[in-house]
Design a protein around this motif. Structure first.
Motif, PDB file in Angstrom:
ATOM      1  N   PRO A 439      -9.596  10.628  10.451  1.00 20.37           N
ATOM      2  CA  PRO A 439      -8.725  10.478   9.275  1.00 20.37           C
ATOM      3  C   PRO A 439      -8.101  11.810   8.870  1.00 20.37           C
ATOM      4  O   PRO A 439      -8.712  12.876   8.995  1.00 20.37           O
ATOM      5  N   ALA A 440      -6.859  11.736   8.391  1.00 21.29           N
ATOM      6  CA  ALA A 440      -6.153  12.908   7.864  1.00 21.29           C
ATOM      7  C   ALA A 440      -5.693  12.583   6.444  1.00 21.29           C
ATOM      8  O   ALA A 440      -5.402  11.423   6.134  1.00 21.29           O
ATOM      9  N   THR A 441      -5.636  13.572   5.592  1.00 23.30           N
ATOM     10  CA  THR A 441      -5.285  13.339   4.194  1.00 23.30           C
ATOM     11  C   THR A 441      -4.218  14.314   3.718  1.00 23.30           C
ATOM     12  O   THR A 441      -4.179  15.470   4.130  1.00 23.30           O
ATOM     13  N   VAL A 442      -3.353  13.818   2.831  1.00 27.39           N
ATOM     14  CA  VAL A 442      -2.363  14.648   2.162  1.00 27.39           C
ATOM     15  C   VAL A 442      -1.779  13.849   1.002  1.00 27.39           C
ATOM     16  O   VAL A 442      -1.588  12.631   1.110  1.00 27.39           O
ATOM     17  N   ARG A 443      -1.559  14.493  -0.122  1.00 27.30           N
ATOM     18  CA  ARG A 443      -0.847  13.923  -1.267  1.00 27.30           C
ATOM     19  C   ARG A 443      -1.381  12.563  -1.713  1.00 27.30           C
ATOM     20  O   ARG A 443      -0.639  11.619  -1.951  1.00 27.30           O
ATOM     21  N   GLY A 444      -2.693  12.439  -1.780  1.00 26.38           N
ATOM     22  CA  GLY A 444      -3.285  11.213  -2.268  1.00 26.38           C
ATOM     23  C   GLY A 444      -3.306  10.084  -1.272  1.00 26.38           C
ATOM     24  O   GLY A 444      -3.672   8.954  -1.609  1.00 26.38           O
ATOM     25  N   GLN A 445      -2.936  10.351  -0.009  1.00 24.92           N
ATOM     26  CA  GLN A 445      -2.941   9.336   1.028  1.00 24.92           C
ATOM     27  C   GLN A 445      -3.937   9.731   2.120  1.00 24.92           C
ATOM     28  O   GLN A 445      -4.199  10.914   2.338  1.00 24.92           O
ATOM     29  N   VAL A 446      -4.484   8.731   2.799  1.00 24.46           N
ATOM     30  CA  VAL A 446      -5.317   8.972   3.965  1.00 24.46           C
ATOM     31  C   VAL A 446      -4.682   8.224   5.133  1.00 24.46           C
ATOM     32  O   VAL A 446      -4.317   7.055   5.009  1.00 24.46           O
ATOM     33  N   PHE A 447      -4.512   8.928   6.238  1.00 26.90           N
ATOM     34  CA  PHE A 447      -3.815   8.387   7.404  1.00 26.90           C
ATOM     35  C   PHE A 447      -4.839   8.086   8.487  1.00 26.90           C
ATOM     36  O   PHE A 447      -5.631   8.950   8.875  1.00 26.90           O
ATOM     37  N   VAL A 448      -4.808   6.857   8.967  1.00 20.37           N
ATOM     38  CA  VAL A 448      -5.788   6.418   9.933  1.00 20.37           C
ATOM     39  C   VAL A 448      -5.163   5.290  10.746  1.00 20.37           C
ATOM     40  O   VAL A 448      -4.207   4.638  10.303  1.00 20.37           O
ATOM     41  N   SER A 449      -5.686   5.052  11.941  1.00 19.93           N
ATOM     42  CA  SER A 449      -5.087   4.046  12.806  1.00 19.93           C
ATOM     43  C   SER A 449      -5.895   2.766  12.804  1.00 19.93           C
ATOM     44  O   SER A 449      -7.110   2.771  12.608  1.00 19.93           O
ATOM     45  N   SER A 450      -5.180   1.659  13.006  1.00 20.69           N
ATOM     46  CA  SER A 450      -5.819   0.400  13.361  1.00 20.69           C
ATOM     47  C   SER A 450      -5.679   0.260  14.873  1.00 20.69           C
ATOM     48  O   SER A 450      -5.444   1.237  15.576  1.00 20.69           O
ATOM     49  N   THR A 451      -5.784  -0.952  15.403  1.00 21.19           N
ATOM     50  CA  THR A 451      -5.679  -1.120  16.852  1.00 21.19           C
ATOM     51  C   THR A 451      -4.278  -0.802  17.362  1.00 21.19           C
ATOM     52  O   THR A 451      -4.099  -0.122  18.357  1.00 21.19           O
ATOM     53  N   GLN A 452      -3.240  -1.262  16.677  1.00 21.32           N
ATOM     54  CA  GLN A 452      -1.868  -1.080  17.133  1.00 21.32           C
ATOM     55  C   GLN A 452      -0.955  -0.521  16.049  1.00 21.32           C
ATOM     56  O   GLN A 452       0.259  -0.650  16.158  1.00 21.32           O
ATOM     57  N   HIS A 453      -1.511   0.086  15.033  1.00 19.42           N
ATOM     58  CA  HIS A 453      -0.702   0.641  13.953  1.00 19.42           C
ATOM     59  C   HIS A 453      -1.345   1.920  13.428  1.00 19.42           C
ATOM     60  O   HIS A 453      -2.547   2.126  13.553  1.00 19.42           O
ATOM     61  N   VAL A 454      -0.515   2.761  12.846  1.00 19.90           N
ATOM     62  CA  VAL A 454      -0.988   3.868  12.025  1.00 19.90           C
ATOM     63  C   VAL A 454      -0.724   3.470  10.585  1.00 19.90           C
ATOM     64  O   VAL A 454       0.374   3.006  10.251  1.00 19.90           O
ATOM     65  N   CYS A 455      -1.731   3.618   9.743  1.00 19.83           N
ATOM     66  CA  CYS A 455      -1.632   3.175   8.355  1.00 19.83           C
ATOM     67  C   CYS A 455      -1.768   4.356   7.411  1.00 19.83           C
ATOM     68  O   CYS A 455      -2.579   5.264   7.626  1.00 19.83           O
ATOM     69  N   SER A 456      -0.975   4.320   6.352  1.00 21.69           N
ATOM     70  CA  SER A 456      -1.146   5.226   5.234  1.00 21.69           C
ATOM     71  C   SER A 456      -1.793   4.434   4.111  1.00 21.69           C
ATOM     72  O   SER A 456      -1.233   3.446   3.639  1.00 21.69           O
ATOM     73  N   LEU A 457      -2.988   4.851   3.708  1.00 22.49           N
ATOM     74  CA  LEU A 457      -3.738   4.157   2.674  1.00 22.49           C
ATOM     75  C   LEU A 457      -3.830   5.025   1.431  1.00 22.49           C
ATOM     76  O   LEU A 457      -3.882   6.255   1.507  1.00 22.49           O
ATOM     77  N   SER A 458      -3.880   4.376   0.283  1.00 24.43           N
ATOM     78  CA  SER A 458      -4.136   5.090  -0.963  1.00 24.43           C
ATOM     79  C   SER A 458      -5.575   5.598  -0.952  1.00 24.43           C
ATOM     80  O   SER A 458      -6.509   4.838  -0.700  1.00 24.43           O
ATOM     81  N   GLN A 459      -5.756   6.880  -1.239  1.00 26.30           N
ATOM     82  CA  GLN A 459      -7.109   7.411  -1.327  1.00 26.30           C
ATOM     83  C   GLN A 459      -7.877   6.770  -2.473  1.00 26.30           C
ATOM     84  O   GLN A 459      -9.107   6.675  -2.428  1.00 26.30           O
ATOM     85  N   ALA A 460      -7.168   6.291  -3.491  1.00 26.81           N
ATOM     86  CA  ALA A 460      -7.833   5.753  -4.667  1.00 26.81           C
ATOM     87  C   ALA A 460      -8.526   4.430  -4.400  1.00 26.81           C
ATOM     88  O   ALA A 460      -9.645   4.197  -4.876  1.00 26.81           O
ATOM     89  N   ASP A 461      -7.879   3.528  -3.615  1.00 26.05           N
ATOM     90  CA  ASP A 461      -8.449   2.193  -3.461  1.00 26.05           C
ATOM     91  C   ASP A 461      -8.298   1.601  -2.062  1.00 26.05           C
ATOM     92  O   ASP A 461      -8.695   0.456  -1.834  1.00 26.05           O
ATOM     93  N   GLY A 462      -7.731   2.339  -1.123  1.00 29.63           N
ATOM     94  CA  GLY A 462      -7.608   1.837   0.245  1.00 29.63           C
ATOM     95  C   GLY A 462      -6.456   0.892   0.481  1.00 29.63           C
ATOM     96  O   GLY A 462      -6.332   0.338   1.577  1.00 29.63           O
ATOM     97  N   SER A 463      -5.602   0.681  -0.507  1.00 31.58           N
ATOM     98  CA  SER A 463      -4.452  -0.199  -0.304  1.00 31.58           C
ATOM     99  C   SER A 463      -3.450   0.463   0.626  1.00 31.58           C
ATOM    100  O   SER A 463      -3.289   1.686   0.656  1.00 31.58           O
ATOM    101  N   ILE A 464      -2.758  -0.369   1.423  1.00 34.30           N
ATOM    102  CA  ILE A 464      -1.796   0.130   2.402  1.00 34.30           C
ATOM    103  C   ILE A 464      -0.493   0.485   1.701  1.00 34.30           C
ATOM    104  O   ILE A 464       0.070  -0.323   0.972  1.00 34.30           O
ATOM    105  N   THR A 465       0.009   1.692   1.923  1.00 30.61           N
ATOM    106  CA  THR A 465       1.309   2.090   1.387  1.00 30.61           C
ATOM    107  C   THR A 465       2.395   1.975   2.446  1.00 30.61           C
ATOM    108  O   THR A 465       3.540   1.700   2.121  1.00 30.61           O
ATOM    109  N   TRP A 466       2.056   2.213   3.719  1.00 28.87           N
ATOM    110  CA  TRP A 466       2.978   1.900   4.803  1.00 28.87           C
ATOM    111  C   TRP A 466       2.198   1.734   6.103  1.00 28.87           C
ATOM    112  O   TRP A 466       1.054   2.181   6.217  1.00 28.87           O
ATOM    113  N   MET A 467       2.850   1.059   7.044  1.00 28.60           N
ATOM    114  CA  MET A 467       2.302   0.878   8.383  1.00 28.60           C
ATOM    115  C   MET A 467       3.364   1.255   9.394  1.00 28.60           C
ATOM    116  O   MET A 467       4.549   1.014   9.180  1.00 28.60           O
ATOM    117  N   ALA A 468       2.933   1.856  10.485  1.00 24.36           N
ATOM    118  CA  ALA A 468       3.845   2.225  11.567  1.00 24.36           C
ATOM    119  C   ALA A 468       3.260   1.726  12.878  1.00 24.36           C
ATOM    120  O   ALA A 468       2.107   2.025  13.200  1.00 24.36           O
TER     121      ALA A 468
END
Length: 556
Positions: A439-468
C-alpha cells in the motif's frame, strides 16, 4: 458519514436543472464506487469466482439514491414520451419505481410493469405483471445493468403478445458489450447514466511511452525473476539482481559500478534503501549489507539468519534499521541494526516466517507482521511488544503507516486499516480473493491493487474514490515526491502512469515480461525491473525519446 451521504441526506433529492445535473451524476457515481463494487464475491452460472462485479441493488434499495437515479434516468428518456416503463424482475423493479415517481412529479401519466423469467405456475399465471401494456403503446425497457442484451431481448419477447412498440432501453450502467446490438434491434434507443469507463472499470486509451533507457540483462541464469525495488535519485539508479549482484547506473543508464554478494546464487530480494551516502539492502543469503553509494565499496555485512525476504525500514534519526529475519523451521525474528557498524542492537522472536516489510510508527514504534497473520507493534528502543493482533491469514506485503493508521494487505483478500497506537481494526475492504500488496499513501488516500484494478481508497473509511483498470495483478504503487503521479506495473507486462487525483492514465507501456515489484520514484523519473531481465527507466512526464543511452550490461 461521507460527502455523498451528506449531500443527499435531505428528504427530497435536489432538482435536476442544468446546473445540478452534473453534480447529481457525480453523487451517484461516487455512491456506486462506495457501495456497489464487489471483489471476489460473485460467481458465474458455472461456479467460477469473478474478480469483481457491480451489485447495484446495494444502492437501488436506499430510498434517496433510488429516487435520485430515477430522476436522472427519467431525464434521459422523457423525450421518448413513453406510456409504459418496466423490465425483468428482480433488478429492474427499483429502477422502474424510481422513474415512475420522477415522471409523476412532472405530471406525466406513465405506468409500469415487471416481467418474470417464466409465467407464474399458479394464481393468474402471468409472465408480465403489473400494468399490461396497451396495444401499440410506447414502451421503454429498463434495467440496472446492460451487458450482452439477452435480458432486454427476453423482455421484448414477453411483450410480443401485447403488440406494444419498444422504443427505448435505459440502464444505470452500460457495459457497452458489442453483443447487445446483435440481440436488440438498432431502432431501440439505448441510454444509460454510466459506462464502465465512466466508473473507472474500463480504461480510456493512453499515449504510449518509450523508456528513457533499458538496461540489461539485469538477471542472467536459470532464475531471472526480480523481487527488489531499486533505489533512484536524480543522479541515477542502484538496482539488485536475483542472481546475486548490485549495479549502479548514472542518469543515462550507463553502468558505474557493480558488486556481488557473498551467496550470489540466492540473490537480493529486498528493496534498496539510501541513508546519507550509503546503500543498504538484505541478501537472500541472510546477510544485511551496507555499501558506498558512489563506489559500491563494502562498508559492512552482518549475518542475521538463514535468509531475508522482507525489505528493511530505516529510522534516520536513530541511525537504526529494522529487519525481519528468517531462520528456517518457520521461525523468524525482528532485528534492530546499528547503521554505523552493522551491529545487532536487539532481536524479538516471532512464531512464523516473515516476508512483510516493517513500518515506522511515531513516536517510537515499529510495526511488523508475519505469515501467521500476527501484526505487532514493537518498541524501537528494545523490541518489547506494545500491542499484537492476529489477522485472518498471512500478511506478506509491505506494512504502511500514515499518521494514526496502519495498513496491511492480508491473504484473506482484505486491506486492513488498524489503529497504529492500539492495533484496533478501524475498517477492512475486500479487494481480491487473496492480497499481496504494497500500500502507498498520500493526501488522505491509500493506493492498493485488486486483481485487475488499482484502487484509491479513503484512509478514513476504505471507500473507493477511484478505480483504474490493469491487465493483471499489481503488487505495489509508486508515488512521486510531489504526490501528483503514481506508477504501477502488472504481472502481464504493462506499466501505467496514473493521475493521483483521478486515476486517469497519463501514459502506458507494454513489455515482454511480468512485473512484480513496486516502482522506484524520483522527482521526475521512475524505474523498475521486469521478468524479461531488463531494468526500465521512464520519465514521469510522459512519452520520451528512447535514445538516451544505456544498454546491455555483462554479468561479470
Amino acid at each position: 458519514m461521507d460527502d455523498v451521504e451528506c449531500a443527499t441526506s435531505s428528504h427530497a433529492p435536489p432538482s435536476l436543472g442544468d446546473s445540478t445535473l452534473e453534480l447529481a451524476l457525480e453523487q451517484v457515481r461516487a455512491a456506486i464506487l462506495r457501495h456497489c463494487i464487489k471483489f471476489s464475491e460473485s460467481f458465474t452460472r458455472d461456479g467460477r469466482l469473478l474478480d469483481w462485479c457491480i451489485d447495484l441493488r446495494e444502492l437501488l434499495y436506499r430510498p434517496v439514491f433510488s429516487a435520485l437515479i430515477g430522476r436522472l434516468l427519467w431525464d434521459r428518456i422523457r423525450q421518448l414520451d413513453p406510456d409504459f416503463i418496466g423490465g425483468m424482475t428482480l433488478s429492474a423493479e427499483p429502477v422502474t419505481l424510481g422513474i415512475l415517481h420522477a415522471a409523476l412529479a412532472e405530471g406525466r401519466d406513465v405506468n409500469g410493469f415487471s416481467v418474470r423469467r417464466k409465467p407464474k405456475a399458479y394464481g393468474r399465471r402471468r409472465q408480465v405483471e403489473g400494468m399490461q401494456p396497451a396495444r401499440h403503446s410506447r414502451v421503454v425497457i429498463v434495467d440496472d445493468l446492460f451487458d450482452g442484451g439477452q435480458t432486454v431481448a427476453d423482455v421484448m419477447s414477453a411483450l410480443q403478445p401485447f403488440n406494444a412498440a419498444v422504443i427505448g432501453a435505459a440502464a444505470v450502467v452500460d457495459f457497452c458489450n458489442p453483443a447487445f446490438g446483435s440481440r436488440v434491434h438498432h431502432t431501440v434507443a439505448r441510454s444509460s447514466l454510466f459506462t464502465l469507463a465512466d466508473l473507472g472499470l474500463q480504461a480510456a486509451p493512453a499515449p504510449p511511452a518509450q523508456p528513457l533507457f533499458v538496461f540489461g540483462p539485469l538477471n542472467q541464469g536459470d532464475y531471472t525473476a526480480p523481487h527488489s525495488t531499486p533505489f533512484m535519485d536524480e543522479a541515477g539508479i542502484v538496482a539488485a539482481s536475483d542472481t546475486g549482484y548490485v549495479v549502479a547506473l548514472d542518469s543515462l543508464g550507463n553502468e558505474r559500478w557493480r558488486i556481488r554478494i557473498r551467496e550470489h546464487v540466492k540473490g537480493v530480494r529486498t528493496a534498496l534503501l539510501h541513508c546519507e551516502d550509503s546503500i543498504l539492502f538484505c541478501g537472500y543469503d541472510g546477510f544485511f549489507y551496507c555499501v558506498d553509494r558512489h563506489t559500491g565499496a563494502l562498508r559492512w555485512a552482518t549475518c542475521l539468519g538463514a535468509f531475508i525476504g522482507a525489505s528493511p525500514v530505516i529510522d534516520m534519526t536513530r541511525g537504526v534499521a529494522f529487519v525481519a529475519v528468517n531462520h528456517g523451521n518457520r521461525r523468524s525474528d525482528v532485528a534492530a541494526i546499528d547503521l554505523a557498524h552493522g551491529a545487532v542492537i536487539w532481536t524479538t522472536p516471532a512464531a512464523a516466517e516473515s516476508y512483510a516489510r516493517p513500518a515506522l510508527c511515531e513516536p517510537d514504534h515499529v510495526i511488523v507482521a508475519a505469515n501467521d497473520g500476527v501484526v505487532r507493534s514493537l518498541s524501537r528502543a528494545d523490541g518489547s511488544v506494545r500491542w499484537e493482533v492476529k489477522l485472518p491469514a498471512q500478511v506478506k506485503g509491505w506494512i504502511n503507516v500514515d499518521g494514526p493508521t496502519c495498513f496491511a494487505g492480508c491473504f484473506d483478500g482484505c486491506l486492513h486499516a488498524l489503529d497504529a497506537m492500539t492495533g484496533k481494526t478501524l475498517w477492512r475492504r475486500k479487494l481480491a480473493n487473496w492480497l499481496l500488496v504494497h500500500p502507498a499513501t498520500v493526501r488522505g488516500q491509500v493506493f492498493v491493487s485488486s486483481t485487475q484494478h488499482v484502487c484509491s481508497l479513503s484512509q478514513a473509511d476504505g471507500s473507493i474514490t477511484w478505480m483504474a483498470p490493469a491487465d493483471g495483478r499489481v503488487t505495489g504503487v509508486g508515488i512521486d515526491p510531489e504526490g501528483r503521479s503514481c506508477v504501477c506495473a502488472s504481472d502481464r507486462g504493462s506499466i501505467y502512469c496514473l493521475d493521483v487525483s483521478s486515476g486517469r492514465r497519463r501514459w502506458e507501456y507494454h513489455a515482454q515480461g511480468a512485473f512484480r515489484v513496486t516502482p522506484a520514484m524520483s522527482g521526475t523519473r521512475c524505474a523498475l525491473p521486469g521478468y524479461d531481465g531488463a531494468l526500465y527507466a521512464f520519465s514521469l512526464s510522459g512519452p520520451a525519446d528512447s535514445s538516451g543511452g544505456g544498454g546491455a550490461g555483462p554479468d561479470r
